[in-house]
Write a protein that holds these residues in place. Sequence first.
Motif, PDB file in Angstrom:
ATOM      1  N   LEU A 229       0.846  -1.199   0.000  1.00 20.68           N
ATOM      2  CA  LEU A 229       0.000   0.000   0.000  1.00 20.68           C
ATOM      3  C   LEU A 229       0.879   1.246   0.000  1.00 20.68           C
ATOM      4  O   LEU A 229       1.732   1.424   0.872  1.00 20.68           O
ATOM      5  CB  LEU A 229      -0.904  -0.012   1.243  1.00 20.68           C
ATOM      6  N   THR A 231       1.043   5.031   0.657  1.00 22.11           N
ATOM      7  CA  THR A 231       0.216   6.024   1.357  1.00 22.11           C
ATOM      8  C   THR A 231       0.342   7.415   0.738  1.00 22.11           C
ATOM      9  O   THR A 231      -0.499   8.268   0.948  1.00 22.11           O
ATOM     10  CB  THR A 231       0.570   6.093   2.856  1.00 22.11           C
ATOM     11  N   LYS A 232       1.431   7.653   0.020  1.00 23.24           N
ATOM     12  CA  LYS A 232       1.557   8.930  -0.700  1.00 23.24           C
ATOM     13  C   LYS A 232       2.290   8.721  -2.018  1.00 23.24           C
ATOM     14  O   LYS A 232       2.960   7.702  -2.209  1.00 23.24           O
ATOM     15  CB  LYS A 232       2.242   9.991   0.154  1.00 23.24           C
ATOM     16  N   SER A 235       5.873   7.776  -2.075  1.00 25.14           N
ATOM     17  CA  SER A 235       6.248   6.434  -1.603  1.00 25.14           C
ATOM     18  C   SER A 235       6.813   5.578  -2.725  1.00 25.14           C
ATOM     19  O   SER A 235       7.579   4.647  -2.493  1.00 25.14           O
ATOM     20  CB  SER A 235       5.032   5.707  -1.025  1.00 25.14           C
ATOM     21  N   GLN A 303      -2.412   2.249  -4.890  1.00 20.96           N
ATOM     22  CA  GLN A 303      -2.223   3.661  -4.551  1.00 20.96           C
ATOM     23  C   GLN A 303      -3.291   4.079  -3.537  1.00 20.96           C
ATOM     24  O   GLN A 303      -4.485   4.048  -3.838  1.00 20.96           O
ATOM     25  CB  GLN A 303      -2.333   4.510  -5.828  1.00 20.96           C
ATOM     26  N   GLY A 304      -2.876   4.458  -2.350  1.00 20.81           N
ATOM     27  CA  GLY A 304      -3.816   4.813  -1.288  1.00 20.81           C
ATOM     28  C   GLY A 304      -4.554   6.116  -1.575  1.00 20.81           C
ATOM     29  O   GLY A 304      -4.254   6.827  -2.530  1.00 20.81           O
ATOM     30  N   GLU A 306      -6.797   9.644   0.391  1.00 20.38           N
ATOM     31  CA  GLU A 306      -6.839  10.472   1.579  1.00 20.38           C
ATOM     32  C   GLU A 306      -7.830   9.885   2.587  1.00 20.38           C
ATOM     33  O   GLU A 306      -8.930   9.464   2.209  1.00 20.38           O
ATOM     34  CB  GLU A 306      -7.273  11.890   1.179  1.00 20.38           C
ATOM     35  N   GLU A 307      -7.455   9.921   3.883  1.00 25.45           N
ATOM     36  CA  GLU A 307      -8.296   9.299   4.898  1.00 25.45           C
ATOM     37  C   GLU A 307      -9.361  10.253   5.424  1.00 25.45           C
ATOM     38  O   GLU A 307      -9.361  10.621   6.593  1.00 25.45           O
ATOM     39  CB  GLU A 307      -7.439   8.787   6.060  1.00 25.45           C
ATOM     40  N   MET A 315      -9.209   3.123   3.248  1.00 26.04           N
ATOM     41  CA  MET A 315      -7.854   2.934   3.776  1.00 26.04           C
ATOM     42  C   MET A 315      -7.837   1.960   4.957  1.00 26.04           C
ATOM     43  O   MET A 315      -6.874   1.222   5.149  1.00 26.04           O
ATOM     44  CB  MET A 315      -7.253   4.286   4.167  1.00 26.04           C
ATOM     45  N   LYS A 319      -5.272  -1.015   4.730  1.00 29.68           N
ATOM     46  CA  LYS A 319      -4.217  -1.153   5.741  1.00 29.68           C
ATOM     47  C   LYS A 319      -4.253  -2.535   6.377  1.00 29.68           C
ATOM     48  O   LYS A 319      -3.224  -3.109   6.699  1.00 29.68           O
ATOM     49  CB  LYS A 319      -4.355  -0.073   6.811  1.00 29.68           C
ATOM     50  N   ILE A 325       3.170  -1.286   4.227  1.00 28.88           N
ATOM     51  CA  ILE A 325       2.603   0.055   4.044  1.00 28.88           C
ATOM     52  C   ILE A 325       3.758   1.050   3.961  1.00 28.88           C
ATOM     53  O   ILE A 325       4.588   1.113   4.871  1.00 28.88           O
ATOM     54  CB  ILE A 325       1.684   0.423   5.232  1.00 28.88           C
TER      55      ILE A 325
END
Length: 326
Positions: A229, A231-232, A235, A303-304, A306-307, A315, A319, A325
């Motif tokens: 995963l 997260t940005k 990454s 590709q994650g 926004e939470e 997410m 996760k 991650i």
Amino acid sequence: MDEKTYEQIKRGAELIKMGELVAFPTETVYGLGANAFDENAVRKIFEIKGRPMDNPLIVHIASKDDVYVVCSKVPDATLTLIERFWPGPLTLVLPKNPAVPDIVSAGLPTVAVRMPSHPIALKLIELADVPIAAPSVNIAGKPSATKPEHIKLYFGDKVFVIEGEVEFGIESTVIDLTETPPLLLRPGPIEPEKLKEILGEIRYAEKSEKPKSPGLKYKHYKPSSFLILLTKKESLRDLKIPRGEKKILFVLTIDESLKDEAREALKEFRVDFVFAGKDFREIAKNLFDILIRGEKYDILIFQGVEEKGIGLGIMNRLKKAADIII
Ligand code: TXA
Ligand code: MG
């Protein structure tokens, strides 16, 4: 509703009455239902899924008043939630009515209850004339079924399936109202921001927890392929995959802006790309299908997002499913 669907629901309702299991679509994901008041029928759910007996089930009802059939106490704030969000993807944890067998709540004094909005789910509960206990349809620990073909993959012809379309693609939001302040146990389609409007303060059961990297603690929603995963966007630069004959599926979200960079970073590998969706609603709807179809690959790179809003629910699943991650 067409004739064929109605016939399937009628057959499903008969099976529920006979103490058998039935898979049916809800607006979130498919449910694997049994008569909530039939202990032996409910036991079959745990057996076929390989579900630990200490993981309680959600009871589904077809009218708001039936909350009193399942729960022993319904506080005022809860009634406001019910008015606003039922029927719909919100599950409430409340004190259990002793009439509900302990196996449903895994021995807890509380019980989870929701009134789904899907017309097939509602009709099934109505015709079966009992509340229906139902978890998601999957082998315990695997991604939840959102299509009939997923159910076939997991259970072959062992369960009767009522066919239909889900709307959201991730499971309901679960909030425990026996805690003060209320505890958000699972983020989902009903955004926490909306719950706060009614409940004031709420606590997040998991958000504060640091995700453990190699999926040791979490065994949920897990495809058999290795899931990474991101997260940005940055990454991607930290991505290190040992060389070898590996098939990779790269899942893009929101836009395609990462595609070229990803192709360059992974040029030594065979990479397929799939686009999960341009907004949270679309990504949620495709999420489990991509994880299940992704099992054909050695590695999945997701590709994650926004939470916030439904993104928190997306997410949360990713996760838990992820091996790494970054
Ligand atoms: O959207 C959904 O919620 C779907 C559809 C079929 O309604 N159902 C679903 O069920 O996702 P399941 O069993 O996969 O997830 C239920 C979650 C589990 O995490 C379980 O631990 C929690 O709800 N739960 C159930 N009863 C509870 C209780 N009394 N206290 C705390 N958590 C509870
Ligand atoms: Mg589940």
